[in-house]
Design a protein around this motif. Structure first.
Motif, PDB file in Angstrom:
ATOM      1  N   VAL A 198       0.839  -1.202   0.000  1.00  0.00           N
ATOM      2  CA  VAL A 198       0.000   0.000   0.000  1.00  0.00           C
ATOM      3  C   VAL A 198       0.875   1.254   0.000  1.00  0.00           C
ATOM      4  O   VAL A 198       0.631   2.206  -0.755  1.00  0.00           O
ATOM      5  CB  VAL A 198      -0.963  -0.010   1.202  1.00  0.00           C
ATOM      6  N   VAL A 199       1.896   1.273   0.846  1.00  0.00           N
ATOM      7  CA  VAL A 199       2.803   2.427   0.883  1.00  0.00           C
ATOM      8  C   VAL A 199       3.534   2.570  -0.450  1.00  0.00           C
ATOM      9  O   VAL A 199       3.697   3.688  -0.968  1.00  0.00           O
ATOM     10  CB  VAL A 199       3.800   2.287   2.046  1.00  0.00           C
ATOM     11  N   ALA A 200       3.966   1.449  -1.022  1.00  0.00           N
ATOM     12  CA  ALA A 200       4.683   1.500  -2.302  1.00  0.00           C
ATOM     13  C   ALA A 200       3.792   2.068  -3.403  1.00  0.00           C
ATOM     14  O   ALA A 200       4.229   2.894  -4.218  1.00  0.00           O
ATOM     15  CB  ALA A 200       5.169   0.109  -2.684  1.00  0.00           C
ATOM     16  N   ALA A 201       2.527   1.635  -3.431  1.00  0.00           N
ATOM     17  CA  ALA A 201       1.610   2.117  -4.462  1.00  0.00           C
ATOM     18  C   ALA A 201       1.267   3.591  -4.282  1.00  0.00           C
ATOM     19  O   ALA A 201       1.090   4.322  -5.260  1.00  0.00           O
ATOM     20  CB  ALA A 201       0.334   1.274  -4.449  1.00  0.00           C
ATOM     21  N   ALA A 202       1.183   4.037  -3.022  1.00  0.00           N
ATOM     22  CA  ALA A 202       0.766   5.419  -2.743  1.00  0.00           C
ATOM     23  C   ALA A 202       1.926   6.402  -2.715  1.00  0.00           C
ATOM     24  O   ALA A 202       1.696   7.618  -2.713  1.00  0.00           O
ATOM     25  CB  ALA A 202       0.025   5.462  -1.406  1.00  0.00           C
ATOM     26  N   SER A 203       3.169   5.913  -2.686  1.00  0.00           N
ATOM     27  CA  SER A 203       4.328   6.793  -2.490  1.00  0.00           C
ATOM     28  C   SER A 203       4.409   7.967  -3.458  1.00  0.00           C
ATOM     29  O   SER A 203       4.758   9.089  -3.050  1.00  0.00           O
ATOM     30  CB  SER A 203       5.627   5.971  -2.557  1.00  0.00           C
ATOM     31  N   PRO A 204       4.092   7.794  -4.761  1.00  0.00           N
ATOM     32  CA  PRO A 204       4.172   8.959  -5.661  1.00  0.00           C
ATOM     33  C   PRO A 204       3.252  10.108  -5.264  1.00  0.00           C
ATOM     34  O   PRO A 204       3.480  11.245  -5.679  1.00  0.00           O
ATOM     35  CB  PRO A 204       3.774   8.362  -7.022  1.00  0.00           C
ATOM     36  N   TRP A 205       2.219   9.824  -4.499  1.00  0.00           N
ATOM     37  CA  TRP A 205       1.264  10.864  -4.109  1.00  0.00           C
ATOM     38  C   TRP A 205       1.426  11.298  -2.646  1.00  0.00           C
ATOM     39  O   TRP A 205       0.708  12.164  -2.182  1.00  0.00           O
ATOM     40  CB  TRP A 205      -0.168  10.369  -4.334  1.00  0.00           C
ATOM     41  N   LEU A 206       2.360  10.700  -1.936  1.00  0.00           N
ATOM     42  CA  LEU A 206       2.596  11.070  -0.550  1.00  0.00           C
ATOM     43  C   LEU A 206       3.686  12.126  -0.466  1.00  0.00           C
ATOM     44  O   LEU A 206       4.576  12.180  -1.328  1.00  0.00           O
ATOM     45  CB  LEU A 206       2.994   9.830   0.261  1.00  0.00           C
ATOM     46  N   PRO A 207       3.656  12.983   0.560  1.00  0.00           N
ATOM     47  CA  PRO A 207       4.587  14.120   0.601  1.00  0.00           C
ATOM     48  C   PRO A 207       6.022  13.761   0.965  1.00  0.00           C
ATOM     49  O   PRO A 207       6.930  14.549   0.709  1.00  0.00           O
ATOM     50  CB  PRO A 207       3.971  15.033   1.676  1.00  0.00           C
ATOM     51  N   ARG A 208       6.245  12.604   1.558  1.00  0.00           N
ATOM     52  CA  ARG A 208       7.603  12.260   1.992  1.00  0.00           C
ATOM     53  C   ARG A 208       8.360  11.541   0.869  1.00  0.00           C
ATOM     54  O   ARG A 208       7.774  10.845   0.055  1.00  0.00           O
ATOM     55  CB  ARG A 208       7.562  11.413   3.263  1.00  0.00           C
ATOM     56  N   THR A 209       9.667  11.699   0.879  1.00  0.00           N
ATOM     57  CA  THR A 209      10.488  11.137  -0.188  1.00  0.00           C
ATOM     58  C   THR A 209      10.490   9.624  -0.136  1.00  0.00           C
ATOM     59  O   THR A 209      10.260   9.015   0.921  1.00  0.00           O
ATOM     60  CB  THR A 209      11.939  11.643  -0.081  1.00  0.00           C
ATOM     61  N   TYR A 210      10.745   9.023  -1.258  1.00  0.00           N
ATOM     62  CA  TYR A 210      10.813   7.565  -1.347  1.00  0.00           C
ATOM     63  C   TYR A 210      11.848   7.195  -2.397  1.00  0.00           C
ATOM     64  O   TYR A 210      12.232   8.012  -3.241  1.00  0.00           O
ATOM     65  CB  TYR A 210       9.454   6.979  -1.716  1.00  0.00           C
ATOM     66  N   ASP A 211      12.309   5.957  -2.339  1.00  0.00           N
ATOM     67  CA  ASP A 211      13.297   5.470  -3.294  1.00  0.00           C
ATOM     68  C   ASP A 211      12.998   4.002  -3.555  1.00  0.00           C
ATOM     69  O   ASP A 211      13.230   3.146  -2.693  1.00  0.00           O
ATOM     70  CB  ASP A 211      14.710   5.644  -2.733  1.00  0.00           C
ATOM     71  N   TYR A 212      12.478   3.723  -4.738  1.00  0.00           N
ATOM     72  CA  TYR A 212      12.103   2.342  -5.054  1.00  0.00           C
ATOM     73  C   TYR A 212      13.300   1.394  -5.077  1.00  0.00           C
ATOM     74  O   TYR A 212      13.118   0.178  -5.065  1.00  0.00           O
ATOM     75  CB  TYR A 212      11.363   2.294  -6.394  1.00  0.00           C
ATOM     76  N   TYR A 254       7.981   6.140   5.965  1.00  0.00           N
ATOM     77  CA  TYR A 254       6.810   5.542   6.606  1.00  0.00           C
ATOM     78  C   TYR A 254       7.084   4.128   7.123  1.00  0.00           C
ATOM     79  O   TYR A 254       6.354   3.630   7.966  1.00  0.00           O
ATOM     80  CB  TYR A 254       5.640   5.490   5.620  1.00  0.00           C
ATOM     81  N   LEU A 255       8.117   3.510   6.605  1.00  0.00           N
ATOM     82  CA  LEU A 255       8.413   2.121   6.965  1.00  0.00           C
ATOM     83  C   LEU A 255       9.734   1.983   7.701  1.00  0.00           C
ATOM     84  O   LEU A 255      10.268   0.872   7.818  1.00  0.00           O
ATOM     85  CB  LEU A 255       8.424   1.247   5.711  1.00  0.00           C
ATOM     86  N   MET A 256      10.247   3.067   8.235  1.00  0.00           N
ATOM     87  CA  MET A 256      11.533   3.006   8.930  1.00  0.00           C
ATOM     88  C   MET A 256      11.490   2.104  10.154  1.00  0.00           C
ATOM     89  O   MET A 256      12.497   1.528  10.562  1.00  0.00           O
ATOM     90  CB  MET A 256      11.974   4.420   9.333  1.00  0.00           C
ATOM     91  N   HIS A 257      10.314   1.981  10.755  1.00  0.00           N
ATOM     92  CA  HIS A 257      10.209   1.167  11.974  1.00  0.00           C
ATOM     93  C   HIS A 257      10.265  -0.321  11.700  1.00  0.00           C
ATOM     94  O   HIS A 257      10.356  -1.130  12.645  1.00  0.00           O
ATOM     95  CB  HIS A 257       8.896   1.492  12.695  1.00  0.00           C
ATOM     96  N   THR A 258      10.229  -0.739  10.441  1.00  0.00           N
ATOM     97  CA  THR A 258      10.208  -2.175  10.135  1.00  0.00           C
ATOM     98  C   THR A 258      11.562  -2.844  10.320  1.00  0.00           C
ATOM     99  O   THR A 258      11.678  -4.055  10.126  1.00  0.00           O
ATOM    100  CB  THR A 258       9.714  -2.426   8.701  1.00  0.00           C
ATOM    101  N   TRP A 259      12.576  -2.082  10.713  1.00  0.00           N
ATOM    102  CA  TRP A 259      13.880  -2.701  10.955  1.00  0.00           C
ATOM    103  C   TRP A 259      13.781  -3.811  12.001  1.00  0.00           C
ATOM    104  O   TRP A 259      14.446  -4.850  11.874  1.00  0.00           O
ATOM    105  CB  TRP A 259      14.903  -1.647  11.413  1.00  0.00           C
ATOM    106  N   SER A 260      12.949  -3.600  13.028  1.00  0.00           N
ATOM    107  CA  SER A 260      12.834  -4.617  14.086  1.00  0.00           C
ATOM    108  C   SER A 260      12.130  -5.871  13.580  1.00  0.00           C
ATOM    109  O   SER A 260      12.430  -6.983  14.020  1.00  0.00           O
ATOM    110  CB  SER A 260      12.094  -4.040  15.298  1.00  0.00           C
ATOM    111  N   LEU A 261      11.197  -5.702  12.644  1.00  0.00           N
ATOM    112  CA  LEU A 261      10.526  -6.858  12.059  1.00  0.00           C
ATOM    113  C   LEU A 261      11.505  -7.656  11.205  1.00  0.00           C
ATOM    114  O   LEU A 261      11.428  -8.888  11.152  1.00  0.00           O
ATOM    115  CB  LEU A 261       9.327  -6.407  11.228  1.00  0.00           C
TER     116      LEU A 261
END
Length: 353
Positions: free
Chosen positions: A78-92, A119-126
């Motif tokens: 969901v985050v990957a699909a929405a990233s182009p429209w979200l205000p924070r930077t992303y890098d595929y 948005y997914l920085m917290h997934t390091w623990s997972l």
């Protein structure tokens, strides 16, 4: 075990509160290590109980996948699909690492790795836990029940040494001592009944816990443990966090079912523990989206009403996820029962390791 459900719920609440109000609970990040201890205990207990069953590893990985993967990949996609429209930077370029739970692996030997989305920085623990789930069952099956203690001690020692050598502190090797201490608890409480019920066991846990508290109190008083970076002397400091967490978990396991722990069997707290995985995955994404939306409307800061509303949305999303995504898939775990002749698990599971 209801008490462990509640304990996981409390750890989850501490992490959420830390992310919302870091200045009020500056060292709340340490609660993630309690997750690691609980995972180390529960996973090792499963291995020690069922490791000799036919096709154990296949059944273990299938059951883990049904528990962990669905809402993780749902959130990532969901985050990957929405990233182009979200205000924070992303890098595929970082997306393949997120999809394979390897987003922090490169940090074992370097100081940089492709980051997909804030948005997914917290997934390091997972990722740390998923890597542990992949490796640990094979190692335990190789060394056998008698080798678990030595293996766990070696893993904990390696983690402390790795942190002391200034290796990045949010990767499997440098955070493995919590998982290893959980494994030691599993080895202790699956040993002879006389050991599990010996009156000296809680006294030992209490003494160890108090020693860790004394060390951490000194560290906090001197200004440590309050930043998101590694604390001073990360080797022994994080070990003290994990020793305290292991002492708490050990006492809870020892006193399970007794009146002294009735507070940990309250339905609402147990429910939070039941939802803790979803709460953890969704909370950071929704918290940042709340900030983004407020900024778009020219609202600054984080007033209490907005934080309360965001927290309510996080809980609602986690509850809906549990009801309509996680529970239906968890029922499929019956197809991969460790013991073919065992009865199917209850249709409404509690804490799912």
């Amino acid at each position: 075990m209801l008490e462990l459900d509640a304990l996981r719920g409390l750890a989850c609440l501490a992490i959420l509160f830390h992310h919302f109000k870091p200045h009020l609970l500056p060292f709340g990040w340490a609660a993630v290590d309690l997750f690691f201890i609980l995972s180390g205990y529960l996973i090792t207990a499963i291995i020690l109980k069922n490791g000799r069953q036919k096709h154990f590893l296949f059944h273990f990985y299938m059951r883990r996948g049904l528990r962990i993967w669905p809402i993780y990949y749902l959130t990532v996609l969901v985050v990957a699909a929405a990233s182009p429209w979200l205000p924070r930077t992303y890098d595929y370029a970082g997306l393949p690492y997120i999809l394979t739970y390897t987003q922090e692996v490169g940090l074992h030997w370097s100081r940089s790795t492709p980051a997909f989305s804030e948005y997914l920085m917290h997934t390091w623990s997972l990722a740390v836990e998923e890597q542990f789930y992949l490796i640990w069952p094979v190692l335990v099956c190789l060394v056998g029940r008698r080798g678990v203690v030595s293996l766990a001690l070696a893993l904990a020692t390696a983690a402390v040494c790795a942190r002391s050598s200034e290796m990045y502190w949010r990767v499997l090797l440098t955070r493995a001592d919590g998982l290893a201490l959980g494994a030691l608890l599993a080895a202790l409480f699956t040993a002879r009944k006389a050991i599990r019920e010996h009156s000296a066991v809680p006294k030992v846990f209490a003494a160890i816990g108090l020693g860790a508290v004394a060390y951490l109190a000194f560290l906090i008083a001197s200004g440590g443990m309050s930043k998101p970076e590694a604390p001073p002397w990360p080797g022994p400091s994080l070990l003290a966090v994990n020793v305290l967490g292991a002492a708490i978990v050990g006492l809870v396991i020892y006193y399970q079912g007794r009146p002294a722990l009735s507070v940990l069997r309250r339905p609402r707290l147990v429910k939070i523990g039941q939802l803790s995985y979803g709460l953890y995955i969704y909370h950071y994404v929704l918290m940042l989206l709340s900030d983004d939306l407020a900024r778009a409307f020219g609202l600054g800061g984080r007033p209490f009403w907005r934080e309360a509303l965001t927290a309510a949305v996080i809980y609602a999303v986690a509850a809906l996820s549990w009801r309509y995504v996680e529970m239906p898939l968890l029922r499929l775990k019956d197809r991969f029962d460790y013991r073919p002749t065992a009865r199917a698990e209850a249709s409404k599971p509690h804490f799912t390791a």
